[in-house]
Design a protein around this motif. Structure first.
Motif, PDB file in Angstrom:
ATOM      1  N   PRO A 103      -2.810   7.670  10.950  1.00  0.00           N
ATOM      2  CA  PRO A 103      -2.069   8.886  10.570  1.00  0.00           C
ATOM      3  C   PRO A 103      -2.790   9.704   9.500  1.00  0.00           C
ATOM      4  O   PRO A 103      -2.639  10.921   9.443  1.00  0.00           O
ATOM      5  N   LEU A 104      -3.571   9.022   8.671  1.00  0.00           N
ATOM      6  CA  LEU A 104      -4.262   9.763   7.611  1.00  0.00           C
ATOM      7  C   LEU A 104      -5.432  10.564   8.183  1.00  0.00           C
ATOM      8  O   LEU A 104      -5.608  11.734   7.877  1.00  0.00           O
TER       9      LEU A 104
ATOM     10  N   PRO B 280      -5.598  11.408   0.555  1.00  0.00           N
ATOM     11  CA  PRO B 280      -5.322  10.786   1.854  1.00  0.00           C
ATOM     12  C   PRO B 280      -6.544  10.659   2.762  1.00  0.00           C
ATOM     13  O   PRO B 280      -6.667   9.672   3.495  1.00  0.00           O
TER      14      PRO B 280
ATOM     15  N   LEU C 132       0.863  -1.187   0.000  1.00  0.00           N
ATOM     16  CA  LEU C 132       0.000   0.000   0.000  1.00  0.00           C
ATOM     17  C   LEU C 132       0.896   1.232   0.000  1.00  0.00           C
ATOM     18  O   LEU C 132       1.885   1.265   0.721  1.00  0.00           O
TER      19      LEU C 132
ATOM     20  N   TYR D 160      -9.584   2.762   4.781  1.00  0.00           N
ATOM     21  CA  TYR D 160      -8.827   1.896   5.693  1.00  0.00           C
ATOM     22  C   TYR D 160      -9.623   1.649   6.983  1.00  0.00           C
ATOM     23  O   TYR D 160      -9.650   0.543   7.515  1.00  0.00           O
TER      24      TYR D 160
ATOM     25  N   ARG E  89      -3.110   1.927   9.889  1.00  0.00           N
ATOM     26  CA  ARG E  89      -2.926   2.628   8.606  1.00  0.00           C
ATOM     27  C   ARG E  89      -3.852   3.843   8.513  1.00  0.00           C
ATOM     28  O   ARG E  89      -3.492   4.883   7.977  1.00  0.00           O
TER      29      ARG E  89
ATOM     30  N   ARG F 283      -4.739  13.539  10.581  1.00  0.00           N
ATOM     31  CA  ARG F 283      -4.220  14.751   9.942  1.00  0.00           C
ATOM     32  C   ARG F 283      -5.138  15.314   8.875  1.00  0.00           C
ATOM     33  O   ARG F 283      -5.069  16.490   8.561  1.00  0.00           O
ATOM     34  N   THR F 284      -5.968  14.480   8.291  1.00  0.00           N
ATOM     35  CA  THR F 284      -6.805  15.027   7.213  1.00  0.00           C
ATOM     36  C   THR F 284      -8.295  14.771   7.418  1.00  0.00           C
ATOM     37  O   THR F 284      -9.100  15.294   6.662  1.00  0.00           O
TER      38      THR F 284
ATOM     39  N   PRO G  29       0.482   7.706   1.306  1.00  0.00           N
ATOM     40  CA  PRO G  29       0.183   8.954   0.604  1.00  0.00           C
ATOM     41  C   PRO G  29       0.871  10.139   1.260  1.00  0.00           C
ATOM     42  O   PRO G  29       1.166  10.114   2.454  1.00  0.00           O
ATOM     43  N   ASP G  30       1.089  11.143   0.429  1.00  0.00           N
ATOM     44  CA  ASP G  30       1.711  12.367   0.900  1.00  0.00           C
ATOM     45  C   ASP G  30       0.659  13.150   1.682  1.00  0.00           C
ATOM     46  O   ASP G  30      -0.293  13.655   1.114  1.00  0.00           O
ATOM     47  N   VAL G  31       0.801  13.168   3.008  1.00  0.00           N
ATOM     48  CA  VAL G  31      -0.185  13.880   3.821  1.00  0.00           C
ATOM     49  C   VAL G  31       0.350  15.274   4.104  1.00  0.00           C
ATOM     50  O   VAL G  31       1.414  15.416   4.683  1.00  0.00           O
ATOM     51  N   PRO G  32      -0.379  16.309   3.645  1.00  0.00           N
ATOM     52  CA  PRO G  32       0.143  17.667   3.833  1.00  0.00           C
ATOM     53  C   PRO G  32       0.257  18.022   5.315  1.00  0.00           C
ATOM     54  O   PRO G  32      -0.522  17.559   6.120  1.00  0.00           O
TER      55      PRO G  32
END
Lengths: 124, 893
Positions: free
Chosen positions: B225-226, B190, A118, B197, B222, B229-230, A121-124
Motif C-alpha cells: 500500500p505504501l 511513507p 509497526l 519493507y 506491508r 501510492r507513493t 503511516p499516513d499516506v496522502p
C-alpha cells in the motif's frame, strides 16, 4: 511460584519489591489499582498485572519473563530513557514477525520484552 | 536543506510548524520541503509556487529539485537543478536523479568534490556502487551514522550492499534495515518506509529460502500500500518483481483492492467533468464564470488522465495473471487514445472484443428504445431482447453478466454527460463470472471516462479557438508561456511590440528570442506591473502564473503612463533631477528617498510648509516601479471633514443625498497600482484616522453605501508639516496609524537650515523664469543675495520661488542683474524674526475654538483609555455632553 504466569489477560510476575517495581510498569501504560507491601495490582486495557513479592528470584535463563506491547512513542521514550545512562545501548530492533522489540529489565532484574507494532503511516 | 533530511523530528510535526509560520518565501520553501518528504506532493508543489516570488533563486531551485525527485520525476529534477548548477544541495539531488535515470557515471561526476562535505552526495555516490562493488558502498558509508530520512536511507543502502555481498549477509542486512525502519516509523516518510519493507521482504525471502515464506509475503503486504501510492515507477516494478518471487498467493487480494481506487476515482472525476462542462455551456453569458469553469474543466481532464495512469499502473501491477488482466491494459490504453466521440463510438466494440467474446454491439438510448451505434464480430447481439437488463445496468452504473453458459451476454453501461450508451458482448464469461464482471466494470468506468474526456477536450478546443480570436482582439500585447517558458501564443500586438514574428516565437523559449531574456526572467518571477527595459523599448509587464504556465501582459511604458494619467487626471511631474540643493542634510534626505523609492514601503515626509514635500513624493513615485501608474494626491486639510471619507474611499450611487448617480471612485481606487499622496495627514480628523488605518491594514476599501470590497494596491506616501509624535502625545493622532505610515521617515530641512542652498535655488528659479519669459537669464547682485540669505524664509522654498518670480517679473527686460533689493524684501527682512515660544502667537498659530475643544476631548479620552465617565469628570462636563461632543468631532471609536 517464581515465574510469570499468564492466565488469559492476567499475568503474575514475581518481584523483589512490588512497590519499587510498580513505577516501571506504570510507564508502560499500566495503572495501579491496589497495592500493599506483598502485592501490587496494575491494569491496562486488555491486561492485568500482579506484582508478587518474593525473597529470591528464579535463576535468569536469558529469556524474558513478560512481554508487554506498547505504542511506538512509549517504546521510543523508554529506550531514550535507558540510553541516557548507557549511550551505546542498541535501539529497538525489528523482530521477524514485524514488531519493534526492545529488551529491558525491571527494578527487580526481570527481563521484559517490550514490543510495539509497526505504525501505519499516513499516506496522502 | 540537509538539516531537514537529517532531522529525526516527525515530518507531520515539522509540516505543522512550517504551516503555522507567518507567510514568507522561506516558510513556503520549508513547507515544500517537508511536504515533499512526507509525500504530500500537491502541497509541496503549491508551496513551491508560492515561494517563487521572493525566495533566493538558488535555494528555490534546490528545493524544486528535491520536490521533483520525491515526486518520482528525476527528469524534472534535473531541469530544476540546472537553475542552480553550483548549489551543493541541487548538485547532490541532481546526482540522485541521474542515478535513478541509470546514469551512474554522470551521478558520480556531478558530486565530485562534494563527497567529504555533503552527506547526501556521499550517499548517492555510494549507492551507485551497490550492485557492482558492494564492498565499496559499505566502505563509503562506514561510520555514516546520521539521522532522519538520510540516515534511514544510508541503512537501506547498506542493507542492499550486504545482500549483494559475496556471500550475501542477510542477517546483517536485516540489522541495518531494522534500525532504518525504526527511524522511518517515527519520521512518517511513507515512500522510504515502503522501500525498506520491500527490501525486508527480500531479506526474509533469502533467509527463508526458495520462494520465500510467510514472513517475506507479510513484508510485501506491508510495502504494497505504501509503494503503490507513493513509490516511483521503479519502486513499483521492484514490488511486482518481488511479488512474483515471494508473494504469489497474496497478490490477487491486493490487486482487487488496487483497482477499487482508480475506478472510484474515474467515477468521481468523470461526474465532476460532466457537471463542469454542463455548467460551462450554461455560463455563456457570464464570461468570467465560463473561464473559471473551463479552467476547472482542464484540471478535471488532467485528473482524469492521472486516474487513467493509476489504473494502468494498477493493472500492470496485476500482471502476474497476465491472461486475466493483461489485455485489459491494452483496452484501457486504447480507450484513452481515442480522443473523439465519433471514433470512440466506432472503435469501442472492436476494442473490447479483444478481451474475449464473439461479438459486440454498442447502443445509444434514444427515447424509449435503443439505436445501434456500431457493431463488431460475426453475430452481433440485438439490443431489443435485453431491454430491461440494459436499463437496469444504466440505472445503477454496474456491469453485469446475463444468461446461461451457452448464451452469455456481458452488459457494460457507459454514461457520459447526458448520453447513455450500452455495450453488449456475446459469449463472455469463460474466465469465471465474477472475474468477468470485474473486467467489464473496468471497461464501463474507463469508457465513460474516455467519452467524458473526448467531450471536455472538444469543448476546450472550441474555447481555445475562441480564446485565440479574443487574444487577437486585445490591444495590449499578450504572450502565453508554457511551464518551461516556451511561447505558446502571442497576439499581433505582442509580436509588434516585441519585434518578433509570431511564427518565429511560438514553441521557442522566450528567453532565447533576441533581446527578450529580461522579459523571460520577469515571467519567471511573476512580476506585477514592473518596468522592464528591453533593447528597443521600455515596457510595463505583468505575469500571471497558472497551472500550465504564465500569461504575460505587456504595455509600452509611455503609452501606459499616458493612459493612467488620462484616466485619473493626476500626474507626477517632478523627478529627483528637479530637486535643487547641495546642503548635506537636504542631500541625505534625497539620497534616502532614492533608496526607498524602489522599496515598496509607506513613507512619511515631514517638513515645514513649502519645503518641497509633495515634490519629493512625486520624485519618489517617478523613480519607483509604480511610475507608469497614477500618482494621486489628496490634501487632507483642504477637503471638508464631511466629504473626506467619500473622497478617499468613493461612494455608490444613492449612498447619501447629492451622491452622483453611478457612484464615484475614491482616490484609493483611482490610484490603482500607483501612489497615493496623503498631503497634510496630520490634519486628518480622528475618526477618519481609524478608517484609514483599517484600509491600510486590510489593503481593501469598500465604497460608502457599497458592498463590494475593492483591493488597495497603491503605495501610500503621507506628508505633514506637523510634529506627528507630538500629535500622538496630545492624543490627536493615532499611534498605530503613525507607526503604519512612518515605515520610512524622510525629513526635509527648512530653508533657513540650509542657507548655502539659497543662491543655488535663486539661480535655478531665475533660469526657469528666463526660459518661460523668453529673456536672457538674470543674475542676482551680491547685496541682494546677502539680504536673501539673512531672511528666515518662513514659507521656505515655495516662498523663495514666488519671491524670485516676482522680482524677475519686475526687472526691466533689458536688465542683466538684479541690484536693488526690492521693497517687498526690504520690508520682510527688516521685520525681526518672530521669537519662538515667547509672546502672543502669530495669527496663523491661533487655533479655532472647535479645534481646541476637539483636542481636549481626544486627550481626555486617551488619558482614561476611552472611559467616557472618567473623561467627562476630568473635563468638568456631563457624560451626555461628552457623548455629543464625541459625536460632533468624530471621536466615537
Amino acid at each position: 511460584m517464581s515465574i510469570a504466569r499468564r492466565s488469559g489477560e492476567l499475568v503474575l510476575l514475581p518481584v523483589l519489591d512490588p512497590n519499587r517495581a510498580a513505577p516501571f510498569y506504570e510507564q508502560l501504560g499500566f495503572r495501579v489499582t491496589s497495592e500493599d507491601p506483598e502485592e501490587v495490582v496494575l491494569e491496562k486495557p486488555g491486561m492485568q498485572l500482579v506484582l508478587e513479592r518474593v525473597d529470591v528470584l528464579e535463576r535468569d535463563d536469558g529469556r524474558p519473563r513478560i512481554e508487554i506491547m506498547v505504542d511506538i512513542d512509549v517504546l521510543d521514550r523508554i529506550w531514550r530513557g535507558d540510553s541516557r545512562d548507557e549511550p551505546t545501548l542498541p535501539g529497538p530492533t525489528l523482530a521477524p514477525e514485524g514488531v519493534f522489540e526492545y529488551r529491558a529489565r525491571d527494578p527487580s532484574g526481570n527481563r521484559v520484552r517490550i514490543t510495539a507494532p509497526l505504525p501505519e503511516p499516513d499516506v496522502p | 536543506m540537509i538539516d531537514e533530511l537529517e532531522s529525526d523530528r516527525p515530518l507531520a510535526e515539522r509540516l505543522e510548524v512550517a504551516r503555522a509560520e507567518p507567510p514568507s518565501p522561506e516558510a513556503a520553501l520549508r513547507i515544500a520541503l517537508c511536504a515533499a518528504l512526507a509525500m504530500r506532493t500537491q502541497e509541496a508543489a503549491s508551496a513551491l509556487r508560492a515561494a517563487a516570488d521572493g525566495a533566493s533563486p538558488e535555494r528555490h531551485a534546490a528545493v524544486a529539485t528535491l520536490v521533483a525527485l520525491w515526486s518520482g520525476d528525476p527528469r524534472r529534477a534535473l531541469v530544476a537543478a540546472e537553475r542552480a548548477p553550483d548549489h551543493p544541495d541541487a548538485r547532490a539531488l541532481a546526482a540522485e536523479a541521474l542515478r535513478l535515470e541509470g546514469d551512474h557515471g554522470g551521478a558520480r561526476e556531478r558530486v565530485e568534490g562534494l563527497l567529504e562535505v555533503h552527506p547526501f552526495a556521499r550517499l548517492v555516490a555510494a549507492h551507485t556502487h551497490v550492485d557492482d562493488e558492494p564492498a565499496r558502498t559499505l566502505a563509503m558509508l562506514a561510520g555514516v551514522e546520521r539521522g532522519g530520512v538520510l540516515g534511514a536511507r544510508a541503512r537501506r543502502i547498506r542493507a542492499r550492499a550486504w545482500l549483494a555481498h559475496d556471500p550475501p549477509e542477510p542477517l546483517r542486512a536485516r540489522d541495518e534495515l531494522s534500525a532504518g525502519v525504526w527511524r522511518l516509523a517515527r519520521l512518517g516518510a511513507p515512500d522510504e518506509l515502503g522501500r525498506a519493507y520491500l527490501l525486508m521482504a527480500e531479506v526474509e525471502g533469502l533467509i527463508e529460502g526458495g520462494a520465500g515464506g510467510s514472513r517475506a509475503a507479510s513484508w510485501l503486504a506491508r510495502a504494497h500500500p505504501l509503494l503503490t501510492r507513493t513509490g516511483t515507477s521503479f519502486d513499483q516494478a521492484l514490488l511486482r518483481s518481488a511479488f512474483r518471487r515471494f508473494g504469489r498467493r497474496a497478490i490477487d487480494r491486493l490487486v482487487d483492492r488496487d483497482l477499487e481506487r482508480p475506478i472510484e476515482g474515474f467515477r468521481r472525476v468523470g461526474a465532476r467533468a460532466t457537471d463542469l462542462s454542463r455548467a460551462a455551456e450554461e455560463a455563456h453569458s457570464d464570461e468570467a464564470a465560463r473561464r473559471r469553469l473551463e479552467q476547472d474543466l482542464r484540471d478535471a481532464l488532467a485528473d482524469l488522465t492521472d486516474q487513467g495512469e493509476s489504473l494502468i499502473a494498477a493493472l500492470e501491477g496485476a500482471l502476474v495473471d497476465k491472461e486475466r488482466t493483461g489485455r485489459l491494459v491494452d483496452v484501457v490504453r486504447g480507450l484513452f487514445l481515442l480522443a473523439h466521440e465519433g471514433t470512440l463510438d466506432h472503435e469501442i466494440p472492436r476494442l473490447v472484443l479483444s478481451l474475449g467474446g464473439e461479438s459486440a454491439t454498442l447502443g445509444l438510448a434514444s427515447g424509449s428504445g435503443w439505436s445501434v451505434v456500431s457493431e463488431a464480430g460475426s453475430r452481433p447481439p440485438e439490443l431489443g431482447a435485453l431491454g430491461t437488463a440494459l436499463t437496469s445496468a444504466l440505472a445503477d452504473g454496474s456491469a453485469r453478466v446475463l444468461g446461461t453458459d451457452d448464451r452469455v451476454f456481458g452488459v457494460v453501461p457507459i454514461r457520459a454527460g447526458d448520453a447513455e450508451r450500452v455495450l453488449v458482448l456475446r459469449g463472455v464469461g469463460r474466465g469465471g463470472r465474477a472475474a468477468e464482471v470485474e473486467r467489464l466494470q473496468v471497461v464501463a468506468s474507463v469508457a465513460s471516462a474516455a467519452y467524458e474526456q473526448a467531450r471536455s477536450a472538444e469543448q476546450l478546443r472550441l474555447a481555445a479557438a475562441r480564446d485565440a480570436a479574443t487574444l487577437e482582439a486585445i490591444r495590449d500585447a499578450i504572450v502565453t508561456l508554457d511551464r518551461r517558458g516556451r511561447v505558446r501564443a502571442i497576439n499581433g500586438a505582442g509580436a509588434a511590440l516585441l519585434a518578433v514574428p509570431a511564427a518565429d516565437a511560438i514553441g521557442r523559449p522566450l528567453g532565447e528570442l533576441p533581446g527578450l531574456a529580461p522579459l523571460a526572467e520577469a515571467a519567471e518571477r511573476a512580476v506585477d506591473d514592473e518596468t522592464i527595459s528591453l533593447r528597443h523599448v521600455d515596457v510595463l509587464a505583468r505575469a500571471r502564473k497558472f497551472e500550465d504556465g504564465v500569461v504575460l501582459t505587456i504595455q509600452e511604458l509611455g503609452r501606459a503612463r499616458q493612459l493612467a494619467h488620462k484616466l485619473v487626471g493626476s500626474s507626477a511631474r517632478f523627478t529627483f533631477e528637479d530637486l535643487v540643493g547641495k546642503d548635506s542634510m537636504f542631500l541625505d534626505a534625497v539620497a534616502d528617498a532614492r533608496r526607498v523609492a524602489v522599496a515598496d514601503v509607506p513613507i512619511l515626509i515631514t517638513g515645514e510648509s513649502g519645503t518641497g514635500k509633495e515634490l519629493l513624493a512625486q520624485a519618489i513615485h517617478n523613480a519607483s516601479p509604480r511610475a507608469a501608474h497614477p500618482f494621486v494626491g489628496v490634501n487632507v486639510a483642504a477637503i471638508p471633514r464631511e466629504l473626506l471619507e467619500s473622497e478617499l474611499f468613493g461612494y455608490e450611487s444613492g449612498a447619501f443625498t447629492g451622491a452622483r448617480a453611478g457612484g464615484h471612485a475614491g482616490r484609493f481606487e483611482l490610484a490603482g497600482r500607483g501612489t497615493i499622496l496623503l498631503d497634510e495627514i496630520g490634519d486628518m480628523p480622528f475618526d477618519m484616522q481609524a478608517k484609514l488605518l483599517r484600509v491600510l491594514q486590510e489593503r481593501s476599501v469598500m465604497r460608502l453605501g457599497g458592498t463590494r470590497v475593492v483591493p488597495v494596491n497603491a503605495r501610500v506616501i503621507a506628508t505633514t508639516h506637523r510634529d506627528l509624535e507630538r500629535s500622538v502625545e496630545d492624543g490627536t493622532f493615532r499611534l498605530d496609524l503613525f507607526y503604519r505610515l512612518r515605515v520610512v521617515h524622510l525629513r526635509l530641512p527648512a530653508l533657513r537650515e540650509r542657507p548655502s542652498d539659497i543662491a543655488l535655488l535663486v539661480e535655478h528659479h531665475l533660469a526657469r523664469h528666463a526660459e518661460r519669459a523668453g529673456r536672457a537669464p538674470l543674475r542676482l547682485g551680491s547685496r541682494v543675495l546677502a539680504e536673501l540669505e539673512r531672511y528666515r524664509w518662513p514659507g521656505n522654498v515655495r516662498e523663495l520661488a514666488n519671491l524670485v518670480e516676482g522680482i524677475a517679473s519686475l526687472t526691466p527686460i533689458d536688465a542683466e542683474e538684479i541690484t536693488e533689493v526690492p521693497q517687498v524684501l526690504r520690508r520682510m527682512s527688516s521685520r525681526p524674526a518672530p521669537p519662538r515660544s515667547v509672546g502672543p502667537p502669530a495669527p496663523s498659530a491661533v487655533e479655532p475654538l472647535d479645534e481646541v475643544e476637539r483636542r481636549a476631548v481626544a486627550q481626555a479620552l486617551a488619558a482614561f483609555d476611552g472611559n467616557v465617565l472618567q473623561a467627562a469628570k476630568a473635563l468638568g462636563i456631563a457624560r451626555g455632553t461628552l457623548y455629543r461632543k464625541m459625536e460632533r468631532y468624530g471621536l466615537k471609536e
